[in-house]
Motif scaffolding. Structure first.
Motif, PDB file in Angstrom:
ATOM      1  N   THR A 169       2.739  25.058  87.064  1.00 14.61           N
ATOM      2  CA  THR A 169       2.204  24.168  85.946  1.00 14.61           C
ATOM      3  C   THR A 169       1.770  23.428  85.088  1.00 14.61           C
ATOM      4  O   THR A 169       1.593  23.572  83.910  1.00 14.61           O
ATOM      5  N   SER A 170       0.387  23.401  86.220  1.00 12.53           N
ATOM      6  CA  SER A 170      -0.607  23.994  84.790  1.00 12.53           C
ATOM      7  C   SER A 170      -0.759  24.888  83.406  1.00 12.53           C
ATOM      8  O   SER A 170      -0.974  25.098  83.385  1.00 12.53           O
ATOM      9  N   LEU A 171      -0.483  26.440  84.522  1.00 11.25           N
ATOM     10  CA  LEU A 171      -0.846  26.653  83.489  1.00 11.25           C
ATOM     11  C   LEU A 171       0.328  26.770  82.734  1.00 11.25           C
ATOM     12  O   LEU A 171       0.295  27.387  81.180  1.00 11.25           O
ATOM     13  N   ILE A 172       1.475  26.172  82.642  1.00 11.41           N
ATOM     14  CA  ILE A 172       2.300  25.923  81.830  1.00 11.41           C
ATOM     15  C   ILE A 172       1.586  25.202  80.150  1.00 11.41           C
ATOM     16  O   ILE A 172       1.680  25.258  80.018  1.00 11.41           O
ATOM     17  N   ASP A 173       1.270  23.934  81.465  1.00 14.03           N
ATOM     18  CA  ASP A 173       0.300  23.056  80.461  1.00 14.03           C
ATOM     19  C   ASP A 173      -0.940  23.483  79.127  1.00 14.03           C
ATOM     20  O   ASP A 173      -0.552  23.200  78.407  1.00 14.03           O
ATOM     21  N   GLU A 174      -1.671  23.893  79.875  1.00 12.75           N
ATOM     22  CA  GLU A 174      -2.355  24.718  79.611  1.00 12.75           C
ATOM     23  C   GLU A 174      -2.517  25.563  78.496  1.00 12.75           C
ATOM     24  O   GLU A 174      -2.979  25.700  77.366  1.00 12.75           O
ATOM     25  N   LEU A 175      -1.427  26.093  78.086  1.00  9.67           N
ATOM     26  CA  LEU A 175      -0.861  26.809  77.406  1.00  9.67           C
ATOM     27  C   LEU A 175       0.197  26.661  76.381  1.00  9.67           C
ATOM     28  O   LEU A 175       1.238  28.395  75.542  1.00  9.67           O
ATOM     29  N   ASN A 176       0.466  25.414  76.680  1.00  8.13           N
ATOM     30  CA  ASN A 176       1.963  25.231  76.215  1.00  8.13           C
ATOM     31  C   ASN A 176       2.553  25.769  75.904  1.00  8.13           C
ATOM     32  O   ASN A 176       3.253  26.440  75.408  1.00  8.13           O
ATOM     33  N   ILE A 177       2.637  26.355  77.448  1.00  3.34           N
ATOM     34  CA  ILE A 177       4.860  27.315  76.881  1.00  3.34           C
ATOM     35  C   ILE A 177       5.665  26.430  77.068  1.00  3.34           C
ATOM     36  O   ILE A 177       6.130  26.125  78.496  1.00  3.34           O
ATOM     37  N   LEU A 178       6.764  26.268  75.845  1.00  3.22           N
ATOM     38  CA  LEU A 178       7.660  25.133  75.657  1.00  3.22           C
ATOM     39  C   LEU A 178       8.854  25.534  76.023  1.00  3.22           C
ATOM     40  O   LEU A 178      10.180  24.939  76.749  1.00  3.22           O
ATOM     41  N   ILE A 183       3.457  23.637  91.781  1.00  4.67           N
ATOM     42  CA  ILE A 183       5.156  23.744  91.442  1.00  4.67           C
ATOM     43  C   ILE A 183       4.977  24.906  90.277  1.00  4.67           C
ATOM     44  O   ILE A 183       3.858  24.687  89.864  1.00  4.67           O
ATOM     45  N   SER A 184       6.093  25.356  90.757  1.00  4.08           N
ATOM     46  CA  SER A 184       6.053  26.229  89.303  1.00  4.08           C
ATOM     47  C   SER A 184       7.724  26.672  88.996  1.00  4.08           C
ATOM     48  O   SER A 184       8.466  26.248  89.651  1.00  4.08           O
TER      49      SER A 184
END
Length: 122
Positions: A77-86, A39-40
């Motif tokens: 979604t994992s990349l967003i979590d990892e880099l904290n791209i809120l 999911i992205s």
């Protein structure tokens, strides 16, 4: 009084970090539709250019494009979590969810497919 403000800020940060997008129950319906990949969250190119971190990722080729729309960029979604791209995330009653388009990005491809996360069965 100063301690109370600091404690409230620390609690807010802890809660924000605990609610991971990739684990959010708000995306359960989308996850059930995406069995071949991840999911992205997708944003338009104009929005991505305005965000320094996301724009740098796009320039580095770490983001996929939305199928049929080369003017969109998608981050797992994992990349967003990892880099904290809120900037790509908003809160809902069920937890964090993509702010704009939710997409499925099949493994081994460079293009994502927008999916319906409304939870309605057709």
């Amino acid at each position: 009084m100063k301690f109370t403000g600091t404690a409230a800020f620390a609690l807010t940060v802890a809660v924000a970090m605990a609610a991971k997008l990739s684990d959010s129950s708000a995306l359960d319906h989308a996850k059930s539709q995406c069995t071949t990949g991840d999911i992205s969250c997708c944003n338009s190119a104009e929005e991505t250019k305005a965000d320094g971190i996301l724009g740098n990722l796009l320039a580095g080729g770490l983001l996929n494009g939305l199928l049929g729309n080369s003017n969109s960029a998608c981050a797992k979604t994992s990349l967003i979590d990892e880099l904290n791209i809120l900037a790509s995330v908003k809160n809902s009653d069920s937890g964090p969810v993509c702010k704009n388009i939710i997409a499925c990005c099949p493994e081994g491809t460079k293009e994502c497919i927008a999916i319906d996360n409304s939870g309605k069965k057709e």
